[in-house]
Design a protein around this motif. Structure first.
Motif, PDB file in Angstrom:
ATOM      1  N   TYR A 166       0.797  -1.235   0.000  1.00 41.12           N
ATOM      2  CA  TYR A 166       0.000   0.000   0.000  1.00 41.12           C
ATOM      3  C   TYR A 166       0.827   1.282   0.000  1.00 41.12           C
ATOM      4  CZ  TYR A 166      -3.181  -3.598   1.730  1.00 41.12           C
ATOM      5  OH  TYR A 166      -3.893  -4.758   1.900  1.00 41.12           O
ATOM      6  N   GLY A 167       2.151   1.138   0.173  1.00 44.17           N
ATOM      7  CA  GLY A 167       3.009   2.316   0.178  1.00 44.17           C
ATOM      8  C   GLY A 167       3.124   2.988   1.522  1.00 44.17           C
ATOM      9  N   GLU A 168       2.381   2.516   2.522  1.00 40.51           N
ATOM     10  CA  GLU A 168       2.432   3.058   3.876  1.00 40.51           C
ATOM     11  C   GLU A 168       1.870   2.012   4.833  1.00 40.51           C
ATOM     12  OE1 GLU A 168      -0.401   6.313   4.527  1.00 40.51           O
ATOM     13  OE2 GLU A 168      -1.268   5.860   2.573  1.00 40.51           O
ATOM     14  N   ALA A 169       2.136   2.230   6.125  1.00 37.48           N
ATOM     15  CA  ALA A 169       1.675   1.248   7.106  1.00 37.48           C
ATOM     16  C   ALA A 169       0.904   1.910   8.246  1.00 37.48           C
ATOM     17  CB  ALA A 169       2.857   0.451   7.655  1.00 37.48           C
ATOM     18  N   GLU A 170       1.615   2.659   9.086  1.00 37.92           N
ATOM     19  CA  GLU A 170       0.920   3.298  10.182  1.00 37.92           C
ATOM     20  C   GLU A 170       1.260   4.777  10.219  1.00 37.92           C
ATOM     21  OE1 GLU A 170       3.433   1.016  10.980  1.00 37.92           O
ATOM     22  OE2 GLU A 170       4.857   2.587  11.490  1.00 37.92           O
ATOM     23  N   PRO A 171       0.300   5.581  10.661  1.00 39.11           N
ATOM     24  CA  PRO A 171      -1.046   5.167  11.055  1.00 39.11           C
ATOM     25  C   PRO A 171      -1.864   4.712   9.847  1.00 39.11           C
ATOM     26  CG  PRO A 171      -0.931   7.543  10.963  1.00 39.11           C
ATOM     27  CD  PRO A 171       0.474   7.035  10.746  1.00 39.11           C
ATOM     28  N   ALA A 172      -2.814   3.804  10.105  1.00 34.04           N
ATOM     29  CA  ALA A 172      -3.696   3.345   9.030  1.00 34.04           C
ATOM     30  C   ALA A 172      -4.494   4.521   8.492  1.00 34.04           C
ATOM     31  CB  ALA A 172      -4.631   2.266   9.554  1.00 34.04           C
ATOM     32  N   THR A 173      -4.625   4.589   7.174  1.00 40.39           N
ATOM     33  CA  THR A 173      -5.295   5.725   6.546  1.00 40.39           C
ATOM     34  C   THR A 173      -6.410   5.260   5.618  1.00 40.39           C
ATOM     35  OG1 THR A 173      -3.809   5.728   4.640  1.00 40.39           O
ATOM     36  CG2 THR A 173      -3.127   7.032   6.564  1.00 40.39           C
ATOM     37  N   ALA A 174      -7.242   6.208   5.235  1.00 32.54           N
ATOM     38  CA  ALA A 174      -8.303   5.915   4.270  1.00 32.54           C
ATOM     39  C   ALA A 174      -7.711   5.484   2.938  1.00 32.54           C
ATOM     40  CB  ALA A 174      -9.183   7.154   4.086  1.00 32.54           C
ATOM     41  N   GLN A 175      -6.511   5.984   2.620  1.00 30.25           N
ATOM     42  CA  GLN A 175      -5.855   5.609   1.365  1.00 30.25           C
ATOM     43  C   GLN A 175      -5.501   4.122   1.352  1.00 30.25           C
ATOM     44  OE1 GLN A 175      -5.059   8.410   3.108  1.00 30.25           O
ATOM     45  NE2 GLN A 175      -5.989   9.857   1.667  1.00 30.25           N
ATOM     46  N   ILE A 176      -5.005   3.606   2.485  1.00 27.14           N
ATOM     47  CA  ILE A 176      -4.697   2.177   2.580  1.00 27.14           C
ATOM     48  C   ILE A 176      -5.957   1.362   2.356  1.00 27.14           C
ATOM     49  CG2 ILE A 176      -4.064   0.325   4.185  1.00 27.14           C
ATOM     50  CD1 ILE A 176      -2.039   2.234   5.427  1.00 27.14           C
ATOM     51  N   TYR A 177      -7.021   1.759   3.020  1.00 29.63           N
ATOM     52  CA  TYR A 177      -8.304   1.068   2.900  1.00 29.63           C
ATOM     53  C   TYR A 177      -8.752   1.018   1.444  1.00 29.63           C
ATOM     54  CZ  TYR A 177     -13.233   0.010   3.997  1.00 29.63           C
ATOM     55  OH  TYR A 177     -14.480  -0.561   4.069  1.00 29.63           O
ATOM     56  N   GLN A 178      -8.699   2.153   0.768  1.00 30.25           N
ATOM     57  CA  GLN A 178      -9.168   2.219  -0.612  1.00 30.25           C
ATOM     58  C   GLN A 178      -8.254   1.453  -1.564  1.00 30.25           C
ATOM     59  OE1 GLN A 178     -12.238   3.677  -1.243  1.00 30.25           O
ATOM     60  NE2 GLN A 178     -11.932   2.435  -3.078  1.00 30.25           N
ATOM     61  N   ARG A 179      -6.950   1.516  -1.341  1.00 28.03           N
ATOM     62  CA  ARG A 179      -6.017   0.784  -2.204  1.00 28.03           C
ATOM     63  C   ARG A 179      -6.248  -0.722  -2.097  1.00 28.03           C
ATOM     64  NH1 ARG A 179      -1.189   4.583  -0.081  1.00 28.03           N
ATOM     65  NH2 ARG A 179      -1.557   6.364  -1.463  1.00 28.03           N
ATOM     66  N   HIS A 180      -6.556  -1.184  -0.908  1.00 25.51           N
ATOM     67  CA  HIS A 180      -6.815  -2.613  -0.720  1.00 25.51           C
ATOM     68  C   HIS A 180      -8.025  -3.047  -1.533  1.00 25.51           C
ATOM     69  CE1 HIS A 180      -6.937  -6.510   1.255  1.00 25.51           C
ATOM     70  NE2 HIS A 180      -8.216  -6.326   1.527  1.00 25.51           N
ATOM     71  N   TYR A 181      -9.109  -2.313  -1.432  1.00 25.50           N
ATOM     72  CA  TYR A 181     -10.329  -2.704  -2.127  1.00 25.50           C
ATOM     73  C   TYR A 181     -10.210  -2.497  -3.637  1.00 25.50           C
ATOM     74  CZ  TYR A 181     -12.137  -3.380   2.475  1.00 25.50           C
ATOM     75  OH  TYR A 181     -12.297  -3.856   3.752  1.00 25.50           O
ATOM     76  N   ASN A 182      -9.439  -1.500  -4.036  1.00 33.91           N
ATOM     77  CA  ASN A 182      -9.189  -1.323  -5.472  1.00 33.91           C
ATOM     78  C   ASN A 182      -8.407  -2.507  -6.029  1.00 33.91           C
ATOM     79  OD1 ASN A 182     -10.508   1.120  -5.490  1.00 33.91           O
ATOM     80  ND2 ASN A 182      -8.649   2.359  -5.396  1.00 33.91           N
ATOM     81  N   TRP A 183      -7.421  -2.990  -5.253  1.00 33.80           N
ATOM     82  CA  TRP A 183      -6.630  -4.143  -5.703  1.00 33.80           C
ATOM     83  C   TRP A 183      -7.533  -5.359  -5.879  1.00 33.80           C
ATOM     84  CZ3 TRP A 183      -5.746  -9.143  -4.508  1.00 33.80           C
ATOM     85  CH2 TRP A 183      -4.661  -9.767  -5.121  1.00 33.80           C
ATOM     86  N   LEU A 184      -8.425  -5.599  -4.944  1.00 38.43           N
ATOM     87  CA  LEU A 184      -9.328  -6.742  -5.036  1.00 38.43           C
ATOM     88  C   LEU A 184     -10.194  -6.652  -6.287  1.00 38.43           C
ATOM     89  CD1 LEU A 184     -10.512  -7.067  -1.320  1.00 38.43           C
ATOM     90  CD2 LEU A 184      -8.936  -8.588  -2.536  1.00 38.43           C
ATOM     91  N   LYS A 185     -10.754  -5.491  -6.519  1.00 39.21           N
ATOM     92  CA  LYS A 185     -11.642  -5.321  -7.677  1.00 39.21           C
ATOM     93  C   LYS A 185     -10.886  -5.471  -8.994  1.00 39.21           C
ATOM     94  CE  LYS A 185     -14.892  -2.382  -5.181  1.00 39.21           C
ATOM     95  NZ  LYS A 185     -15.419  -1.004  -4.979  1.00 39.21           N
ATOM     96  N   ASP A 186      -9.588  -5.123  -8.998  1.00 40.09           N
ATOM     97  CA  ASP A 186      -8.786  -5.213 -10.224  1.00 40.09           C
ATOM     98  C   ASP A 186      -8.226  -6.624 -10.460  1.00 40.09           C
ATOM     99  OD1 ASP A 186      -9.190  -2.539 -10.737  1.00 40.09           O
ATOM    100  OD2 ASP A 186      -7.277  -1.897  -9.863  1.00 40.09           O
ATOM    101  N   ASN A 187      -8.100  -7.422  -9.399  1.00 42.20           N
ATOM    102  CA  ASN A 187      -7.388  -8.687  -9.524  1.00 42.20           C
ATOM    103  C   ASN A 187      -8.208  -9.943  -9.238  1.00 42.20           C
ATOM    104  OD1 ASN A 187      -4.264  -8.014  -9.854  1.00 42.20           O
ATOM    105  ND2 ASN A 187      -5.136  -6.508  -8.458  1.00 42.20           N
ATOM    106  N   VAL A 188      -9.370  -9.788  -8.638  1.00 43.51           N
ATOM    107  CA  VAL A 188     -10.219 -10.944  -8.365  1.00 43.51           C
ATOM    108  C   VAL A 188     -11.383 -10.938  -9.357  1.00 43.51           C
ATOM    109  CG1 VAL A 188     -11.626 -12.142  -6.652  1.00 43.51           C
ATOM    110  CG2 VAL A 188      -9.615 -10.820  -5.918  1.00 43.51           C
ATOM    111  N   PRO A 189     -11.610 -12.033 -10.072  1.00 45.15           N
ATOM    112  CA  PRO A 189     -12.738 -12.079 -11.010  1.00 45.15           C
ATOM    113  C   PRO A 189     -14.046 -11.689 -10.336  1.00 45.15           C
ATOM    114  CG  PRO A 189     -11.346 -14.012 -11.263  1.00 45.15           C
ATOM    115  CD  PRO A 189     -10.834 -13.296 -10.054  1.00 45.15           C
ATOM    116  N   ALA A 190     -14.858 -10.921 -11.034  1.00 49.17           N
ATOM    117  CA  ALA A 190     -16.091 -10.391 -10.463  1.00 49.17           C
ATOM    118  C   ALA A 190     -17.014 -11.484  -9.946  1.00 49.17           C
ATOM    119  CB  ALA A 190     -16.812  -9.535 -11.504  1.00 49.17           C
ATOM    120  N   ASP A 191     -17.042 -12.633 -10.611  1.00 51.02           N
ATOM    121  CA  ASP A 191     -17.931 -13.709 -10.178  1.00 51.02           C
ATOM    122  C   ASP A 191     -17.387 -14.471  -8.976  1.00 51.02           C
ATOM    123  OD1 ASP A 191     -15.817 -14.944 -11.436  1.00 51.02           O
ATOM    124  OD2 ASP A 191     -17.045 -16.348 -12.587  1.00 51.02           O
TER     125      ASP A 191
END
Length: 260
Positions: A166-191
């Motif tokens: 995520y490019g950062e660790a602590e403190p946890a940020t909204a950017q970390i949260y969003q990057r995680h979910y963006n990665w899932l949507k880009d790399n896990v098949p929708a079904d």
């Protein structure tokens, strides 16, 4: 965190990869999966702190080679992850939630279910967890406690993994949260990907897994914050008691030697 250590059951195969970040209801989610899948669930935070040392040592080894720098390291990590997750019906929480790619390779038929939460409340909750797990004296206090003596190395491994991903660790940020979910949507098949808020109860989870809603059983609502606080106090007390025993024993031995 704070629940009981789960033992693998021979023949059980991972059906659900919990991709939600810590503090998104992973404990309640894990308990719900135990009910639905009738099998043990590997909740990362609980397994590494309450299990035998092989648990936390294995993940430290995986994290020390993350990301893997060679095919040999990649194979080693996959084997270590397989060893830890074999015999479980699902996995939730860290470090598995940040190793979804590896888990999808090992379990190509498993659903990827990502628990979600209001991002602002998640940031606040993560700050509380970070405060409890990064106290400067923990490495010394926990040294005599099995498994927990490696806790600081484990937390540092998770920290480095987050920086790599995520490019950062602590403190946890909204950017970390969003990057995680963006990665899932880009790399896990929708079904194969399911987004889930545990506040919504059984219906969306059962629909996604194509399982009936358990009759007469309320969806688990576990207060993980309270459990973490109690667990932290218990482990510190365990460490202090063991240090008292060690120092008193050394004192007695020293006194006996002086009297000779």
């Amino acid at each position: 965190m704070g629940q009981q250590y789960s033992h693998p059951q021979p023949g059980k195969k991972l059906q659900v990869i919990g991709a939600g970040l810590p503090r998104t209801g992973t404990t309640s989610f894990g308990r719900a999966l135990e009910i639905l899948l009738d099998g043990p669930v590997y909740h990362g935070g609980t397994q590494v702190t309450l299990g035998p040392e092989v648990e936390i040592k294995s993940w430290i080894k995986v994290l020390s080679c993350y990301p893997p720098k060679s095919e040999a390291e990649h194979r080693q990590n996959l084997e270590l992850i397989r060893q830890r997750t074999d015999g479980f019906s699902a996995i939730t929480d860290s470090p598995g939630c940040s190793m979804v790619a590896e888990l999808m390779t090992l379990y190509p038929d498993a659903k990827v279910v990502c628990t979600t939460r209001d991002v602002d409340s998640w940031v606040k909750s993560m700050a509380v967890v970070a405060s409890a797990s990064t106290k400067w004296f923990l490495r010394i206090v926990l040294l005599p406690v099995p498994s927990m003596r490696h806790f600081n190395d484990y937390i540092e491994g998770l920290r480095e993994q987050w920086i790599n991903i995520y490019g950062e660790a602590e403190p946890a940020t909204a950017q970390i949260y969003q990057r995680h979910y963006n990665w899932l949507k880009d790399n896990v098949p929708a079904d194969r990907l399911v987004m889930l808020d545990v506040k919504d109860g059984w219906e969306p989870l059962c629909r996604a897994l194509e399982l009936p809603i358990p009759e007469g059983i309320e969806f688990p609502r576990i207060n993980d914050s309270k459990a973490i606080e109690e667990f932290s106090k218990q482990q510190i007390m365990r460490g202090l008691k063991r240090w008292c025993l060690i120092l008193s024993t050394l004192g007695a031995v020293g006194f006996a030697l002086l009297r000779r």
